[in-house]
Write a protein that holds these residues in place. Structure first.
Motif, PDB file in Angstrom:
ATOM      1  N   UNK A 387       0.850  -1.387  -0.029  1.00  0.00           N
ATOM      2  CA  UNK A 387      -0.007  -0.553  -0.010  1.00  0.00           C
ATOM      3  C   UNK A 387       0.945   1.316   0.107  1.00  0.00           C
ATOM      4  N   UNK A 388       1.847   1.418   0.993  1.00  0.00           N
ATOM      5  CA  UNK A 388       2.922   2.835   0.655  1.00  0.00           C
ATOM      6  C   UNK A 388       3.680   2.811  -0.228  1.00  0.00           C
ATOM      7  N   UNK A 389       4.033   1.557  -0.863  1.00  0.00           N
ATOM      8  CA  UNK A 389       4.747   1.748  -2.565  1.00  0.00           C
ATOM      9  C   UNK A 389       3.766   1.928  -3.034  1.00  0.00           C
ATOM     10  N   UNK A 390       2.413   2.027  -3.413  1.00  0.00           N
ATOM     11  CA  UNK A 390       1.203   2.349  -4.160  1.00  0.00           C
ATOM     12  C   UNK A 390       1.307   3.998  -4.267  1.00  0.00           C
ATOM     13  N   UNK A 395      -0.146   9.196  -5.397  1.00  0.00           N
ATOM     14  CA  UNK A 395      -1.394   8.484  -4.731  1.00  0.00           C
ATOM     15  C   UNK A 395      -2.846   8.856  -4.646  1.00  0.00           C
ATOM     16  N   UNK A 396      -2.830   7.791  -3.458  1.00  0.00           N
ATOM     17  CA  UNK A 396      -4.371   7.548  -2.945  1.00  0.00           C
ATOM     18  C   UNK A 396      -4.598   6.647  -3.856  1.00  0.00           C
ATOM     19  N   UNK A 397      -3.357   5.930  -4.430  1.00  0.00           N
ATOM     20  CA  UNK A 397      -4.464   4.862  -5.645  1.00  0.00           C
ATOM     21  C   UNK A 397      -4.999   3.333  -4.891  1.00  0.00           C
ATOM     22  N   UNK A 398      -4.305   2.608  -4.054  1.00  0.00           N
ATOM     23  CA  UNK A 398      -4.138   2.017  -3.104  1.00  0.00           C
ATOM     24  C   UNK A 398      -5.886   2.227  -2.687  1.00  0.00           C
ATOM     25  N   UNK A 399      -6.451   3.080  -2.784  1.00  0.00           N
ATOM     26  CA  UNK A 399      -8.589   3.187  -2.374  1.00  0.00           C
ATOM     27  C   UNK A 399      -9.008   2.064  -3.418  1.00  0.00           C
ATOM     28  N   UNK A 400      -8.154   2.170  -4.142  1.00  0.00           N
ATOM     29  CA  UNK A 400      -8.985   0.831  -5.519  1.00  0.00           C
ATOM     30  C   UNK A 400      -8.499  -0.073  -5.467  1.00  0.00           C
ATOM     31  N   UNK A 410     -15.695  -7.621   2.820  1.00  0.00           N
ATOM     32  CA  UNK A 410     -15.743  -6.974   1.645  1.00  0.00           C
ATOM     33  C   UNK A 410     -16.184  -5.629   1.619  1.00  0.00           C
ATOM     34  N   UNK A 411     -15.057  -4.902   0.614  1.00  0.00           N
ATOM     35  CA  UNK A 411     -15.604  -3.974   0.422  1.00  0.00           C
ATOM     36  C   UNK A 411     -14.623  -2.678   1.234  1.00  0.00           C
ATOM     37  N   UNK A 412     -14.120  -3.670   2.405  1.00  0.00           N
ATOM     38  CA  UNK A 412     -12.843  -2.477   3.120  1.00  0.00           C
ATOM     39  C   UNK A 412     -11.493  -2.154   2.393  1.00  0.00           C
ATOM     40  N   UNK A 413     -11.549  -1.555   2.185  1.00  0.00           N
ATOM     41  CA  UNK A 413      -9.950  -1.052   1.206  1.00  0.00           C
ATOM     42  C   UNK A 413      -8.420  -1.387   1.965  1.00  0.00           C
ATOM     43  N   UNK A 414      -7.821  -1.745   1.332  1.00  0.00           N
ATOM     44  CA  UNK A 414      -6.585  -2.092   1.962  1.00  0.00           C
ATOM     45  C   UNK A 414      -5.840  -0.543   2.348  1.00  0.00           C
ATOM     46  N   UNK A 418      -4.358   0.020   6.384  1.00  0.00           N
ATOM     47  CA  UNK A 418      -3.152   0.831   6.785  1.00  0.00           C
ATOM     48  C   UNK A 418      -3.278   1.388   7.414  1.00  0.00           C
ATOM     49  N   UNK A 419      -4.158   2.731   6.797  1.00  0.00           N
ATOM     50  CA  UNK A 419      -4.425   3.611   8.262  1.00  0.00           C
ATOM     51  C   UNK A 419      -4.629   3.206  10.033  1.00  0.00           C
ATOM     52  N   UNK A 420      -5.311   2.745   9.805  1.00  0.00           N
ATOM     53  CA  UNK A 420      -5.750   1.953  10.958  1.00  0.00           C
ATOM     54  C   UNK A 420      -4.836   0.846  11.511  1.00  0.00           C
ATOM     55  N   UNK A 421      -3.962   0.405  11.691  1.00  0.00           N
ATOM     56  CA  UNK A 421      -2.981  -0.468  11.518  1.00  0.00           C
ATOM     57  C   UNK A 421      -3.653  -1.938  12.226  1.00  0.00           C
ATOM     58  N   UNK A 422      -4.596  -2.178  11.033  1.00  0.00           N
ATOM     59  CA  UNK A 422      -5.359  -3.383  11.490  1.00  0.00           C
ATOM     60  C   UNK A 422      -3.995  -4.586  10.791  1.00  0.00           C
TER      61      UNK A 422
END
Length: 463
Positions: A387-390, A395-400, A410-414, A418-422
């Protein structure tokens, strides 16, 4: 005093007359140019400007005669555009310094002998989207001893979308070493006829770019490819190939290969077929829009040691790419190419293996969106590292990059994970943990967190 006036008058009259004569000369030159332009038969029907003759889409039904072409000698045209007209036959042209000749989309069926013999400066000849057949070859080059005079300057020859059924030996007798050859859209079926003749095609040896898109090819003969040994860019897209042709190994200098839209089912390395032949210099590979491709197995691309750009997108059945698909064994070591651009958009991939590339951080472009990713402990590396590489590249491409399974993810973005450190931990039998959502958008991933929330909410409920 009178003499001075007379002298001044004489000087003024002389200057005025000289100026008038100069103006008349310029006007006469302009008028003569206009007159010549109006007298040129071709320029009455076309636009003659800046060394270009534009006759495109003029509803012409007859090709210009040699004399009409000869009238353009003083104009010295370098570009002739005759496209989008309607004439069946091309006649002999006069000697002109033409470099680009566009005869596309005219319904041409035949070309007279020696038609282009006098165009010794011709670099680009476009005969695409006509009705030419294999039998027209000798008419194009006008080969008749002792008048043999090869067109040495031809660089681009476009014969795409005609009715050529085979590679005729007489096709290019006088066209030597075209740099780019486009035969796309011709119903050639295969290249297996007259195999022993292909090696005699000396004109093919200098070709660098070869287009064979949409030619109904089910196979490509090795001898045919051997005759094009200098090709560096090859387009085989939209054919009927079910395997990667072994004969590609004859193209030792190949840098670019397009196999899009072929019914290849799988790339699997085995003793009978190595997946990809030995293409050590290949830098860019396209395998997109392949409806039957399901798998790229171990070492299937191991021979592509110089690969830098890999396009594997829009393959609806591609579910597995082996972690060693690009790995080659060198004694006790394992090596893989330094891929710089990776495109794996809209496949059926549930995961990407972290060892597929040796250095993900060296990528300058990446798109892995549109895949049905499984978000569990096996793909946690994608959340933590990919995710950080993408997002650094785009920028923000990882939302896809969206989770499709398990159901509760289902439907949760990576990006959200990443932002919620899950950090997803795999429990017994490596089953993905169930996730519980509470008001405010927080996501709970452990029993302890759930109990803590219950304890906090219980007093409020009691009240």
């Amino acid at each position: 005093m009178a003499s001075k006036v007379i002298l001044f008058f004489i000087i003024a009259v002389t200057a005025e007359r000289a100026s008038s004569l100069e103006g008349d000369t310029v006007a006469e030159a302009v008028n003569n140019t206009d007159l010549v332009n109006m007298q040129w038969g071709i320029c009455l029907k076309c636009i003659c400007k800046d060394d270009k003759v534009d006759c495109s889409n003029q509803e012409l039904t007859k090709y210009f005669s040699k004399d009409e072409w000869a009238a353009l000698k003083d104009f010295k045209p370098r570009t002739i555009d005759m496209s989008y007209n309607s004439f069946e036959n091309i006649t002999v042209m006069a000697e002109l310094p033409i470099e680009v000749l566009n005869l596309s989309r005219c319904g041409i069926q035949s070309i007279e002998s020696h038609a282009f013999l006098s165009l010794q400066n011709l670099k680009v000849l476009d005969l695409s989207h006509n009705k030419l057949t294999s039998s027209y070859g000798p008419q194009v080059d006008g080969y008749t001893r002792p008048r043999y005079k090869p067109l040495m300057s031809i660089e681009v020859l476009n014969l795409a979308y005609n009715d050529l059924h085979s590679f005729n030996l007489d096709l290019f007798n006088q066209i030597t070493h075209p740099t780019e050859l486009d035969l796309s859209g011709n119903p050639m079926s295969n290249t297996n006829d007259d195999d022993d003749k292909f090696v005699e095609e000396r004109w093919a040896r200098g070709t660098k770019i070869l287009h064979l898109r949409s030619c109904h090819l089910e196979a490509i003969n090795s001898l045919f490819l051997f005759s094009f040994g200098s090709v560096t860019r090859l387009d085989l897209s939209d054919n009927l190939l079910t395997v990667v042709p072994d004969g590609l190994g004859e193209l030792r200098g190949l840098l670019y290969l397009n196999l899009n839209q072929n019914p290849i089912r799988a790339l699997v390395r085995d003793p009978m077929r190595p997946g990809y032949p030995y293409l050590t210099k290949l830098k860019e590979l396209h395998m997109c829009n392949m409806p039957n491709l399901t798998e790229i197995g171990d070492g299937a691309m191991a021979s592509l040691r110089s690969l830098e750009k890999l396009h594997l997108s829009f393959n609806p059945q591609l579910r597995r790419i082996s972690r060693t698909a690009l790995v080659r064994h060198t004694g006790q070591d394992h090596e893989s190419p330094m891929v710089k651009e990776l495109y794996m958009k809209s496949n059926a991939l549930s995961e990407l293996d972290p060892k597929l590339l040796s250095r993900w951080d060296l990528l300058s472009a990446i798109d892995v969106s549109g895949n049905p990713f499984r978000c569990d402990c096996e793909t946690q590396w994608m959340v933590n590292n990919l995710v950080p590489i993408v997002d650094k590249i785009n920028p923000n491409a990882s939302i896809d990059m969206v989770c499709s399974e398990p159901e509760e993810m289902r439907g949760i973005t990576m990006r959200h994970l990443y932002e919620n450190n899950r950090i997803k931990r795999c429990g017994e039998e490596q089953r993905p943990e169930r996730h519980v959502f509470v008001p405010g958008g927080a996501m709970l991933t452990s029993i302890s967190e759930l109990l803590l929330v219950c304890c906090l909410l219980f007093p409020l409920w009691w009240l």
